[in-house]
Design a protein around this motif. Sequence first.
Motif, PDB file in Angstrom:
ATOM      1  N   TYR A 207     -35.350  48.536 -22.244  1.00 41.37           N
ATOM      2  CA  TYR A 207     -35.746  48.262 -23.625  1.00 41.37           C
ATOM      3  C   TYR A 207     -35.254  49.411 -24.514  1.00 41.37           C
ATOM      4  CZ  TYR A 207     -38.753  45.085 -21.046  1.00 41.37           C
ATOM      5  OH  TYR A 207     -39.210  44.125 -20.180  1.00 41.37           O
TER       6      TYR A 207
ATOM      7  N   THR B 138     -35.237  45.826 -16.243  1.00 37.49           N
ATOM      8  CA  THR B 138     -34.984  45.425 -17.618  1.00 37.49           C
ATOM      9  C   THR B 138     -35.166  46.653 -18.492  1.00 37.49           C
ATOM     10  OG1 THR B 138     -35.779  43.178 -17.222  1.00 37.49           O
ATOM     11  CG2 THR B 138     -35.691  43.924 -19.505  1.00 37.49           C
TER      12      THR B 138
ATOM     13  N   ARG C 213     -42.647  44.002 -26.721  1.00 39.29           N
ATOM     14  CA  ARG C 213     -43.774  43.159 -27.100  1.00 39.29           C
ATOM     15  C   ARG C 213     -43.580  41.737 -26.577  1.00 39.29           C
ATOM     16  NH1 ARG C 213     -47.953  43.116 -30.465  1.00 39.29           N
ATOM     17  NH2 ARG C 213     -47.411  45.100 -31.450  1.00 39.29           N
ATOM     18  N   GLU C 214     -42.358  41.222 -26.708  1.00 39.55           N
ATOM     19  CA  GLU C 214     -42.072  39.878 -26.219  1.00 39.55           C
ATOM     20  C   GLU C 214     -42.292  39.776 -24.711  1.00 39.55           C
ATOM     21  OE1 GLU C 214     -39.995  40.490 -30.049  1.00 39.55           O
ATOM     22  OE2 GLU C 214     -40.250  41.651 -28.197  1.00 39.55           O
ATOM     23  N   GLU C 215     -41.944  40.851 -23.993  1.00 45.88           N
ATOM     24  CA  GLU C 215     -42.154  40.861 -22.544  1.00 45.88           C
ATOM     25  C   GLU C 215     -43.643  40.838 -22.224  1.00 45.88           C
ATOM     26  OE1 GLU C 215     -41.203  41.131 -18.402  1.00 45.88           O
ATOM     27  OE2 GLU C 215     -40.198  40.379 -20.189  1.00 45.88           O
ATOM     28  N   ARG C 216     -44.437  41.593 -22.987  1.00 42.97           N
ATOM     29  CA  ARG C 216     -45.887  41.598 -22.751  1.00 42.97           C
ATOM     30  C   ARG C 216     -46.478  40.216 -23.013  1.00 42.97           C
ATOM     31  NH1 ARG C 216     -50.179  45.340 -26.026  1.00 42.97           N
ATOM     32  NH2 ARG C 216     -49.354  44.115 -27.774  1.00 42.97           N
ATOM     33  N   GLU C 217     -46.031  39.567 -24.084  1.00 43.88           N
ATOM     34  CA  GLU C 217     -46.540  38.241 -24.405  1.00 43.88           C
ATOM     35  C   GLU C 217     -46.122  37.225 -23.354  1.00 43.88           C
ATOM     36  OE1 GLU C 217     -45.001  37.627 -28.300  1.00 43.88           O
ATOM     37  OE2 GLU C 217     -46.532  38.869 -29.281  1.00 43.88           O
ATOM     38  N   ARG C 218     -44.917  37.382 -22.812  1.00 45.01           N
ATOM     39  CA  ARG C 218     -44.452  36.477 -21.769  1.00 45.01           C
ATOM     40  C   ARG C 218     -45.282  36.586 -20.501  1.00 45.01           C
ATOM     41  NH1 ARG C 218     -41.299  36.277 -17.349  1.00 45.01           N
ATOM     42  NH2 ARG C 218     -40.980  38.540 -17.322  1.00 45.01           N
ATOM     43  N   LEU C 219     -45.665  37.835 -20.181  1.00 47.09           N
ATOM     44  CA  LEU C 219     -46.447  38.074 -18.967  1.00 47.09           C
ATOM     45  C   LEU C 219     -47.922  37.761 -19.167  1.00 47.09           C
ATOM     46  CD1 LEU C 219     -44.802  41.403 -17.768  1.00 47.09           C
ATOM     47  CD2 LEU C 219     -44.414  39.108 -16.858  1.00 47.09           C
ATOM     48  N   GLY C 220     -48.321  37.587 -20.435  1.00 45.93           N
ATOM     49  CA  GLY C 220     -49.713  37.247 -20.731  1.00 45.93           C
ATOM     50  C   GLY C 220     -50.615  38.455 -20.691  1.00 45.93           C
TER      51      GLY C 220
END
Length: 284
Positions: A178, A176, A277-284
């Motif tokens: 970015y 992916t 940032r969205e990817e980090r939030e998705r992965l927790g």
Amino acid sequence: MPNERTAMMYFPDSTHASSLKVIQEPTSQIRGFYFKKSLLAEVEKLEHANNYAVYFLISDVDEPSIYIGQSIHGIKRLKEHLKQKDFWQFGILFVTDNNSFDKQLIDFLEYEFIQRFNASTYIVENRDMRINKPNVNWYIAAAMNTFAGQITFLLEALGVTIRQAKQVESYEGERTYYPAEKNHPATIYLHDGQFVITKGSTVLFPQEKLKHYKDEGKLYQKLQAKINQLIQANQAEPIDEKSARLTEDIVCPSPSYAADLCSGASKNGWEYWQGLREERERLG
């Protein structure tokens, strides 16, 4: 396991086990001394610490940086760096326990590791980047490369990894990407916990205003040095006086460091790289 190896660890003072240690493979004559700056004087008391040596002064705060040097007097040479260099937090000194290193060999090792780290995530603090390879015959070169391989393993065992861009280029799985903000021509992807700026991305020399930041211009100097380092290592090619284009993927220790390199400014990488940032939030 086919790649297994063994290293012995000795702790001269168990109350400072994380700050002072000696490492050596059972069948190797190379001995490594790991020490925090505050315990430099204690290393001088250890057996063989004043032999011919190659050494590494390292900072792992923010962007990792390193200085590679050589010494005919082992640890004694490093006392000068307490006054001349203040960036490092810990050092690693390598000698042989029979003092079989000589001036030619430590000269080669210094050259070799400057080139290896110059192509890594580290900022190399050396002023002399040793462009010219020492002239040695094939027999001596083979022995020197063996020593370099043993030192590389011990560095890895002590937590210092020479991560190079070429190590990630062979990955063939799905990635992916970015993109940078404001349509800047740069992208990153994630690989093994590292943030990789893709080949073809544009990096910008640091903006003049960084000279006046509260860090007394340290970020400016580091970004300037890193881009010059990339160009010198043929990992980037100049576009004009303000920018360069990467000729291969470059591994970075954080998204912010990757953003700083590409923007020429101080950036929050989690915001600079769109979707990260969205990817980090998705992965927790």
